[in-house]
Design a protein around this motif. Structure first.
Motif, PDB file in Angstrom:
ATOM      1  N   TYR A  34       0.837  -1.197   0.000  1.00 34.56           N
ATOM      2  CA  TYR A  34       0.000   0.000   0.000  1.00 34.56           C
ATOM      3  C   TYR A  34       0.871   1.245   0.000  1.00 34.56           C
ATOM      4  O   TYR A  34       1.904   1.286   0.664  1.00 34.56           O
ATOM      5  N   THR A  35       0.462   2.238  -0.776  1.00 33.36           N
ATOM      6  CA  THR A  35       1.183   3.511  -0.813  1.00 33.36           C
ATOM      7  C   THR A  35       0.949   4.234   0.511  1.00 33.36           C
ATOM      8  O   THR A  35       0.049   3.855   1.272  1.00 33.36           O
ATOM      9  N   PRO A  36       1.718   5.290   0.801  1.00 33.31           N
ATOM     10  CA  PRO A  36       1.471   6.058   2.025  1.00 33.31           C
ATOM     11  C   PRO A  36       0.042   6.611   2.106  1.00 33.31           C
ATOM     12  O   PRO A  36      -0.484   6.824   3.199  1.00 33.31           O
ATOM     13  N   ALA A  37      -0.600   6.777   0.962  1.00 31.49           N
ATOM     14  CA  ALA A  37      -1.983   7.265   0.940  1.00 31.49           C
ATOM     15  C   ALA A  37      -2.987   6.129   1.117  1.00 31.49           C
ATOM     16  O   ALA A  37      -4.203   6.358   1.082  1.00 31.49           O
ATOM     17  N   GLY A  38      -2.497   4.882   1.281  1.00 32.37           N
ATOM     18  CA  GLY A  38      -3.383   3.749   1.498  1.00 32.37           C
ATOM     19  C   GLY A  38      -3.918   3.102   0.238  1.00 32.37           C
ATOM     20  O   GLY A  38      -4.839   2.289   0.293  1.00 32.37           O
ATOM     21  N   VAL A  39      -3.340   3.442  -0.928  1.00 31.37           N
ATOM     22  CA  VAL A  39      -3.794   2.878  -2.204  1.00 31.37           C
ATOM     23  C   VAL A  39      -3.015   1.586  -2.477  1.00 31.37           C
ATOM     24  O   VAL A  39      -1.791   1.560  -2.326  1.00 31.37           O
ATOM     25  N   PRO A  40      -3.698   0.495  -2.889  1.00 31.07           N
ATOM     26  CA  PRO A  40      -2.983  -0.757  -3.164  1.00 31.07           C
ATOM     27  C   PRO A  40      -2.063  -0.615  -4.372  1.00 31.07           C
ATOM     28  O   PRO A  40      -2.385   0.079  -5.331  1.00 31.07           O
ATOM     29  N   ALA A  41      -0.905  -1.284  -4.303  1.00 33.25           N
ATOM     30  CA  ALA A  41       0.083  -1.255  -5.387  1.00 33.25           C
ATOM     31  C   ALA A  41       0.680  -2.651  -5.545  1.00 33.25           C
ATOM     32  O   ALA A  41       0.860  -3.380  -4.561  1.00 33.25           O
ATOM     33  N   LEU A  42       0.971  -3.008  -6.784  1.00 35.32           N
ATOM     34  CA  LEU A  42       1.504  -4.330  -7.073  1.00 35.32           C
ATOM     35  C   LEU A  42       2.631  -4.201  -8.092  1.00 35.32           C
ATOM     36  O   LEU A  42       2.441  -3.656  -9.191  1.00 35.32           O
ATOM     37  N   ASP A  43       3.829  -4.660  -7.719  1.00 29.41           N
ATOM     38  CA  ASP A  43       4.995  -4.634  -8.608  1.00 29.41           C
ATOM     39  C   ASP A  43       5.043  -5.927  -9.414  1.00 29.41           C
ATOM     40  O   ASP A  43       4.846  -7.016  -8.860  1.00 29.41           O
ATOM     41  N   LEU A  44       5.300  -5.799 -10.717  1.00 31.43           N
ATOM     42  CA  LEU A  44       5.335  -6.939 -11.620  1.00 31.43           C
ATOM     43  C   LEU A  44       6.569  -6.889 -12.507  1.00 31.43           C
ATOM     44  O   LEU A  44       7.210  -5.839 -12.648  1.00 31.43           O
ATOM     45  N   ARG A  45       6.858  -8.019 -13.133  1.00 29.45           N
ATOM     46  CA  ARG A  45       7.853  -8.077 -14.197  1.00 29.45           C
ATOM     47  C   ARG A  45       7.198  -8.832 -15.347  1.00 29.45           C
ATOM     48  O   ARG A  45       6.641  -9.907 -15.151  1.00 29.45           O
ATOM     49  N   LEU A  46       7.267  -8.232 -16.532  1.00 26.19           N
ATOM     50  CA  LEU A  46       6.665  -8.800 -17.727  1.00 26.19           C
ATOM     51  C   LEU A  46       7.738  -9.159 -18.736  1.00 26.19           C
ATOM     52  O   LEU A  46       8.778  -8.489 -18.807  1.00 26.19           O
ATOM     53  N   GLN A  47       7.462 -10.206 -19.536  1.00 23.51           N
ATOM     54  CA  GLN A  47       8.381 -10.605 -20.603  1.00 23.51           C
ATOM     55  C   GLN A  47       7.614 -10.565 -21.918  1.00 23.51           C
ATOM     56  O   GLN A  47       6.507 -11.105 -22.014  1.00 23.51           O
ATOM     57  N   HIS A  48       8.216  -9.927 -22.915  1.00 22.20           N
ATOM     58  CA  HIS A  48       7.603  -9.794 -24.238  1.00 22.20           C
ATOM     59  C   HIS A  48       8.538 -10.374 -25.285  1.00 22.20           C
ATOM     60  O   HIS A  48       9.742 -10.130 -25.250  1.00 22.20           O
ATOM     61  N   GLU A  49       7.956 -11.153 -26.222  1.00 22.59           N
ATOM     62  CA  GLU A  49       8.709 -11.663 -27.362  1.00 22.59           C
ATOM     63  C   GLU A  49       7.835 -11.540 -28.601  1.00 22.59           C
ATOM     64  O   GLU A  49       6.645 -11.865 -28.555  1.00 22.59           O
ATOM     65  N   ILE A  70      -1.538   0.249  -9.796  1.00 25.18           N
ATOM     66  CA  ILE A  70      -1.955   1.003  -8.608  1.00 25.18           C
ATOM     67  C   ILE A  70      -3.471   1.130  -8.622  1.00 25.18           C
ATOM     68  O   ILE A  70      -4.068   1.424  -9.654  1.00 25.18           O
ATOM     69  N   GLY A  71      -4.077   0.909  -7.464  1.00 30.41           N
ATOM     70  CA  GLY A  71      -5.525   1.085  -7.348  1.00 30.41           C
ATOM     71  C   GLY A  71      -6.288  -0.183  -7.715  1.00 30.41           C
ATOM     72  O   GLY A  71      -5.823  -1.306  -7.508  1.00 30.41           O
TER      73      GLY A  71
END
Length: 109
Positions: A34-49, A70-71
């Motif tokens: 969650y951000t300091p403002a309380g908003v959900p956040a999700l970090d990802l890694r994507l692969q493109h070919e 985010i959100g």
């Protein structure tokens, strides 16, 4: 002497356009935070070919990119199975540390 070929005028740029649509595979997903403002956040890694055409010749493209949801989009991103393919849309911004780019995902198909 032949006249020089006319060079077409470049299209007028769209003001403030920053849009990326990418088909990619989800290869990594961090824990929901969650951000300091309380908003959900999700970090990802994507692969493109893919194979694209550049100057009339085929070119194989393979890359990984860091992404962030985010959100409300985090609910959809959190349900994706690792290894699944999707069409992700959003915009590019500087990473938090100022090094490199971060793909901010705003839509998922």
């Amino acid at each position: 002497m032949e006249p020089a070929a006319a060079v077409p005028e470049p299209a007028a740029p769209l003001p403030g356009l920053n849009r990326l649509v990418l088909t990619a595979q989800l290869i990594e997903r961090g824990a929901l935070r969650y951000t300091p403002a309380g908003v959900p956040a999700l970090d990802l890694r994507l692969q493109h070919e893919s194979t694209v055409t550049e100057d009339g010749s085929p070119r194989k493209v393979s890359m990984e990119i860091k992404a962030l949801g985010i959100g409300a989009i985090t609910q959809h991103l959190g349900r994706l199975v690792l290894g699944s393919q999707g069409t992700f849309a959003g915009f590019l911004a500087s990473a938090r540390n100022g090094r490199g780019l971060l793909f901010h995902i705003t839509e998922l198909a």
